[in-house]
Design a protein around this motif. Structure first.
Motif, PDB file in Angstrom:
ATOM      1  N   SER A  25       0.831  -1.207   0.000  1.00  0.00           N
ATOM      2  CA  SER A  25       0.000   0.000   0.000  1.00  0.00           C
ATOM      3  C   SER A  25       0.863   1.253   0.000  1.00  0.00           C
ATOM      4  O   SER A  25       0.582   2.224  -0.719  1.00  0.00           O
ATOM      5  CB  SER A  25      -0.923  -0.010   1.225  1.00  0.00           C
ATOM      6  OG  SER A  25      -1.668   1.183   1.309  1.00  0.00           O
ATOM      7  N   VAL A  28       2.480   1.633  -3.593  1.00  0.00           N
ATOM      8  CA  VAL A  28       1.519   2.020  -4.630  1.00  0.00           C
ATOM      9  C   VAL A  28       1.120   3.487  -4.472  1.00  0.00           C
ATOM     10  O   VAL A  28       1.130   4.261  -5.448  1.00  0.00           O
ATOM     11  CB  VAL A  28       0.275   1.108  -4.577  1.00  0.00           C
ATOM     12  CG1 VAL A  28      -0.853   1.681  -5.432  1.00  0.00           C
ATOM     13  CG2 VAL A  28       0.634  -0.295  -5.048  1.00  0.00           C
ATOM     14  N   ASN A  29       0.781   3.903  -3.259  1.00  0.00           N
ATOM     15  CA  ASN A  29       0.303   5.270  -3.069  1.00  0.00           C
ATOM     16  C   ASN A  29       1.413   6.300  -3.218  1.00  0.00           C
ATOM     17  O   ASN A  29       1.163   7.407  -3.718  1.00  0.00           O
ATOM     18  CB  ASN A  29      -0.374   5.398  -1.702  1.00  0.00           C
ATOM     19  CG  ASN A  29      -1.749   4.760  -1.683  1.00  0.00           C
ATOM     20  OD1 ASN A  29      -2.697   5.273  -2.250  1.00  0.00           O
ATOM     21  ND2 ASN A  29      -1.855   3.615  -1.027  1.00  0.00           N
ATOM     22  N   GLY A  53      -5.821   5.117  -8.785  1.00  0.00           N
ATOM     23  CA  GLY A  53      -5.268   4.996  -7.435  1.00  0.00           C
ATOM     24  C   GLY A  53      -6.345   4.801  -6.381  1.00  0.00           C
ATOM     25  O   GLY A  53      -6.227   3.933  -5.502  1.00  0.00           O
TER      26      GLY A  53
END
Length: 275
Positions: A25, A28-29, A53
């Motif tokens: 997480s 990805v963010n 997103g």
């Protein structure tokens, strides 16, 4: 780096496997934020990246929180229609704190998209913002413009702050471990296990109201106190909600970080009271 390691170990003590989900997480963010900042002159592409997103974050959250319930209900419906195909039933373990770190990551991505802050160049800075252990598993939900400068800047740990933080931890432990747990074990559970009439149910209901408030606000006091000992101030999450004059004021004082999150990232963008 020491705080990141401490936070990751803290989370991995619960489940080292699901700690990889937390790490994914973060990656990805952080990448979505970097791409949004790089595309700040390309509004159409930015909107697509933001949508992707947010969709990834919400899909992961929905799967872990609701797949088990959804598959059971859908399979019951399919059986009622005499259909042979069914969704596989999976024992999905709900990762602790997934709602909190997902909402916190999404707020960062949306703030970068809106131009309210620059994307973090450092993966370490962003990782610490998401994984910071005092508020990782149950909030309060922090915003990057408030928390990240405190984490990446020079922190000065002073004795008055440490003493104040220790006092907050003590107050939180008393609220949670002594009062809330006692109300649950000796009043609430007994009442709802075998209610003895209307007055008994009223007693249980009122006790349960105090139990959930003292339990959650006690945790937040411990989180804020722990963070204050490290020289970092977290937002206050409760402001005497049971003294509110009406239901609107109550929700402004109860789990403040969550209610303001929904206001700023969902309610107002959808039109607020104007639609």
């Amino acid at each position: 780096i020491a705080l990141i390691a401490a936070s990751y170990i803290f989370y991995a003590f619960w489940s080292w496997r699901l700690a990889f989900l937390l790490g994914a997480s973060v990656l990805v963010n952080w990448a979505v934020g970097a791409v949004l900042w790089a595309l700040r002159e390309r509004p159409v592409l930015r909107r697509l990246v933001l949508t992707a997103g947010v969709a990834v974050n919400l899909s992961v959250l929905a799967f872990f929180k609701y797949y088990g319930w959804f598959s059971e209900e859908l399979n019951a419906l399919l059986r009622a229609w005499h259909m042979e195909r069914e969704l596989p039933l999976l024992e999905v373990v709900l990762p602790i704190g997934i709602s909190f770190y997902t909402f916190q990551s999404m707020s960062y991505v949306i703030d970068v998209y809106r131009g309210d802050m620059k994307a973090s160049r450092s993966l370490f800075d962003f990782a610490l913002f998401v994984m910071y252990f005092p508020q990782l598993v149950a909030g309060p939900i922090e915003r990057a413009p408030h928390l990240m400068p405190q984490l990446v800047g020079v922190r000065r740990v002073r004795l008055p702050g440490v003493l104040s933080g220790l006092l907050l931890i003590l107050v939180g432990c008393v609220k949670k471990a002594l009062v809330a747990d006692a109300l649950g074990a000796y009043v609430v559970d007994d009442v709802f296990a075998s209610p003895q009439g209307a007055l008994h149910l009223w007693l249980g209901t009122i006790a349960f109201g105090f139990q959930i408030y003292l339990d959650f606000s006690g945790y937040c006091d411990v989180a804020r106190g722990s963070s204050r000992c490290l020289g970092v101030e977290l937002v206050e999450n409760f402001e005497a909600p049971y003294f509110a004059a009406n239901i609107t004021e109550f929700w402004r004082r109860w789990h403040i970080s969550l209610s303001t999150w929904f206001r700023d990232y969902l309610y107002i963008p959808l039109g607020g009271s104007r639609r």
